[in-house]
Design a protein around this motif. Structure first.
Motif, PDB file in Angstrom:
ATOM      1  N   SER A   1      -7.814  -2.707   9.431  1.00  0.00           N
ATOM      2  CA  SER A   1      -7.498  -2.385   8.038  1.00  0.00           C
ATOM      3  C   SER A   1      -6.478  -3.340   7.439  1.00  0.00           C
ATOM      4  O   SER A   1      -6.312  -3.389   6.233  1.00  0.00           O
ATOM      5  CB  SER A   1      -6.980  -0.946   7.944  1.00  0.00           C
ATOM      6  OG  SER A   1      -5.764  -0.818   8.642  1.00  0.00           O
TER       7      SER A   1
ATOM      8  N   ARG B   1      -5.091  -1.756  -2.085  1.00  0.00           N
ATOM      9  CA  ARG B   1      -5.622  -2.886  -1.323  1.00  0.00           C
ATOM     10  C   ARG B   1      -5.257  -4.221  -1.953  1.00  0.00           C
ATOM     11  O   ARG B   1      -5.784  -5.257  -1.582  1.00  0.00           O
ATOM     12  CB  ARG B   1      -7.135  -2.755  -1.201  1.00  0.00           C
ATOM     13  CG  ARG B   1      -7.582  -1.445  -0.523  1.00  0.00           C
ATOM     14  CD  ARG B   1      -9.094  -1.265  -0.533  1.00  0.00           C
ATOM     15  NE  ARG B   1      -9.730  -2.413   0.068  1.00  0.00           N
ATOM     16  CZ  ARG B   1     -10.548  -3.251  -0.574  1.00  0.00           C
ATOM     17  NH1 ARG B   1     -10.789  -3.080  -1.871  1.00  0.00           N
ATOM     18  NH2 ARG B   1     -11.107  -4.263   0.043  1.00  0.00           N
TER      19      ARG B   1
ATOM     20  N   GLU C   1      -6.047   5.387   2.832  1.00  0.00           N
ATOM     21  CA  GLU C   1      -5.007   4.417   2.533  1.00  0.00           C
ATOM     22  C   GLU C   1      -3.624   5.049   2.559  1.00  0.00           C
ATOM     23  O   GLU C   1      -2.648   4.434   2.986  1.00  0.00           O
ATOM     24  CB  GLU C   1      -5.255   3.779   1.162  1.00  0.00           C
ATOM     25  CG  GLU C   1      -6.489   2.893   1.104  1.00  0.00           C
ATOM     26  CD  GLU C   1      -6.391   1.705   2.041  1.00  0.00           C
ATOM     27  OE1 GLU C   1      -5.276   1.178   2.225  1.00  0.00           O
ATOM     28  OE2 GLU C   1      -7.427   1.310   2.605  1.00  0.00           O
TER      29      GLU C   1
ATOM     30  N   SER D   1       0.829  -1.196   0.000  1.00  0.00           N
ATOM     31  CA  SER D   1       0.000   0.000   0.000  1.00  0.00           C
ATOM     32  C   SER D   1       0.866   1.250   0.000  1.00  0.00           C
ATOM     33  O   SER D   1       1.682   1.438   0.903  1.00  0.00           O
ATOM     34  CB  SER D   1      -0.902   0.008   1.235  1.00  0.00           C
ATOM     35  OG  SER D   1      -1.587   1.234   1.322  1.00  0.00           O
TER      36      SER D   1
END
Length: 606
Positions: free
Chosen positions: A292, A135, A485, A3
């Protein structure tokens, strides 16, 4: 891939760069929004957005920030369709038909509505692809087109046209605005039949007129027309604007005079209001929790948002449409409804017993009934929010804070949450009227922008801002998800109908700011009648087409004659049910499990 994250990111596209080309009405929207989101470019948008002169191909590429490059293609339509600009897309998709219901015949919007929606959809696609990459997904390219955007814009009207029963209100010409004795054009708004009756009774309207006028007024959001008794317009013309304002305040209704575009441009300049159509604020409650960590890898199938959960507490169009788009991108959408379910499920016309219009915005969502007036149910909602990625609502201003369900409240139970509020005014206009579609159109000059020079201003009875506001709401959520993110924090995002209005009228506001006439010339985008229907030329050929007498020819013959002279035009869709079998569209219109028409998804990802 890992990420891409940085704790310094304050806008989701900081450190990214873009190049864009293609139809300028579309590319200019894309470029404006990417800049506002933090991306930079060294190249101007090709072509002149005021004339439409540019290549119809091309696209937008985003690079940098640790992401693989992402490309978006945004065009008018399939080249073989004959749809080559805003006018022909409006004609084919039914926008002209719906907007023209008030007047009794198809009419073009004098703003670039389909192009604006397409630009927003393209940015949505780029943001969704980047969220998916962050993701663990593999999306690298997205395509969208103005014909898909146009079909999305009329999807509720199309669903109603394909329902098992007819409309609950008459489809006939007529509608606001009203005119006072001193010549003020104004919109009237209320959701209360008692307030409606009190307003007109105080103005001494005939009892039968105020009684029969309520139904078309109530359903005008659904039908895009409002055939009022003529007595109501006559009553308004017999009173001054000042008296009408006093009566509205006393009766509990709201009125808003139609404001000109020049006034809105001056207002923005005076307030230095170059605001984006949304705002993003990082949560300071804390860093993302371990929850997450389950996200990477979830987006390999089912869309770039697969594995994410959206809680939606939306009413009418704006928030439900935003959540619907997030669902089309792969998110699991859970709709919060009052005890007994959303009353709009029963709004006619129905398909298999469910409102066709409701299905157009809410198919595929799961529903949970929660009474937000009860503390026990509010605790249930907080528990749901603790496991969600997005909470989206469009409650009345101040309602969320009153209930203990504002962004700060929910951030305490879920620091990773993207909290989204889609409002009417975003607290940017003092003494603003009720934040509904037609009142925002009236206050911001949209009523003037959608009509060309020489015609009285009139807000469109097609729900232009509710739909565009829903698109901007989804764009804001996607921007918030990407910022989450990259920054490691939850985010609050706010969007509004005011932002939708300013986005739609941006070219006209720029003309007004330069001291130019902000309105399009007389006759702009007015379809031409044929012996059996209507046709619409591309904007560039409108003057030449006007020299041909087509009234005695069939639409097919008229199009052939124009083609022989090197002119481009297309047939105007007047019956929305005809869209099911229209060969101009590459994506087919299907039917859902209830039998309601469903337009194709607005994007494709690879």
């Amino acid at each position: 891939m890992a990420s891409p994250a940085t704790t310094q990111t304050v806008r989701p596209l900081d450190t990214l760069r873009f190049d864009t080309s293609g139809p300028p009405q579309i590319a200019s929207v894309i470029a404006d929004h990417l800049r506002l989101l933090g991306a930079r470019t060294d190249r101007p948008v090709e072509g002149d957005a005021s004339t439409g002169a540019a290549t119809s191909t091309g696209g937008t590429t985003l690079t940098g920030g640790g992401f693989d490059p992402v490309h978006a293609s945004a065009t008018w339509a399939d080249p073989l369709s004959g749809l080559a600009d805003e006018a022909t897309v409006q004609a084919a998709t039914g926008i002209m038909a719906v907007h023209g219901r008030r007047d009794g015949s198809p009419r073009g919007l004098a703003v670039d509505y389909a192009a604006t929606a397409t630009g927003v959809l393209a940015v949505q696609g780029l943001l969704a692809a980047l969220v998916g990459q962050a993701r663990g997904g593999a999306a690298r390219a997205v395509t969208t087109s103005a014909d898909r955007a146009g079909l999305l814009a009329v999807s509720q009207y199309l669903a109603a046209a394909g329902a098992d029963e007819g409309e609950a209100a008459e489809l006939a010409p007529g509608g606001p605005p009203f005119t006072s004795a001193d010549g003020i054009l104004f919109e009237l708004e209320t959701l209360d039949p008692g307030a409606w009756a009190a307003f007109w009774k105080a103005l001494e309207a005939p009892a039968e007129a105020l009684r029969t006028g309520w139904r078309p007024f109530q359903f005008r959001y659904a039908t895009a027309c409002a055939p009022f008794p003529a007595a109501l317009h006559l009553t308004a013309r017999s009173h001054t604007w000042e008296r009408i304002r006093r009566v509205a305040a006393a009766s509990g209704t709201e009125v808003c005079a139609l404001h000109p575009l020049a006034e809105r441009a001056a207002e923005r300049a005076a307030q230095h209001d170059g605001a984006a159509p949304w705002s993003l604020t990082r949560s300071v409650t804390g860093r993302l929790t371990a929850r997450s960590a389950r996200l990477p890898g979830a987006a390999h199938s089912g869309g770039p948002l697969a594995g994410l959960t959206v809680l939606e507490a939306g009413r009418r169009i704006q928030a439900p449409l935003a959540a619907h788009l997030l669902g089309l991108l792969g998110a699991d959408v859970i709709r919060i409804e009052p005890p007994g379910g959303d009353p709009l499920r029963g709004m006619p016309p129905a398909c298999s017993g469910i409102s066709a219009r409701w299905l157009a915005l809410n198919r595929g969502k799961r529903a949970v009934e929660i009474d937000i007036k009860q503390e026990a149910d509010r605790r249930r909602l907080r528990e749901l929010a603790a496991g969600a990625d997005v909470f989206l609502h469009n409650w009345a201003p101040g309602k969320a804070a009153e209930l203990g369900l504002d962004s700060e409240d929910l951030a305490r139970v879920n620091p990773a949450l993207v909290y989204a509020y889609t409002s009417g005014w975003a607290d940017r206009i003092e003494d603003a009227p009720m934040g509904t579609d037609f009142m925002v159109q009236a206050r911001t000059g949209v009523g003037e922008a959608v009509r060309p020079e020489g015609e009285a201003p009139a807000p469109s009875l097609m729900t232009l801002l509710d739909v565009l506001g829903g698109l901007l709401g989804a764009e804001a959520v996607l921007a918030g998800l990407l910022l989450r993110e990259r920054s490691g924090h939850g985010v609050r995002v706010d969007s509004s109908l005011l932002g939708a209005a300013d986005t739609l009228t941006a070219p006209a506001l720029r003309r007004a700011a330069r001291g130019e006439n902000p309105r399009r010339p007389a006759g702009f985008r007015l379809p031409r009648p044929t012996a059996d229907g209507w046709l619409a030329p591309v904007d560039a050929d409108a003057g030449a087409v006007a020299t041909h007498d087509l009234s005695g020819l069939s639409t097919t013959e008229a199009l052939a004659r124009l083609h022989a002279h090197g002119l481009t035009a297309t047939a105007v869709t007047t019956e929305l049910s005809d869209l099911h079998h229209d060969p101009r569209f590459s994506g087919s219109i299907s039917r859902d499990a209830h039998g309601a028409p469903a337009v194709p998804d607005p994007w494709s990802f690879v």
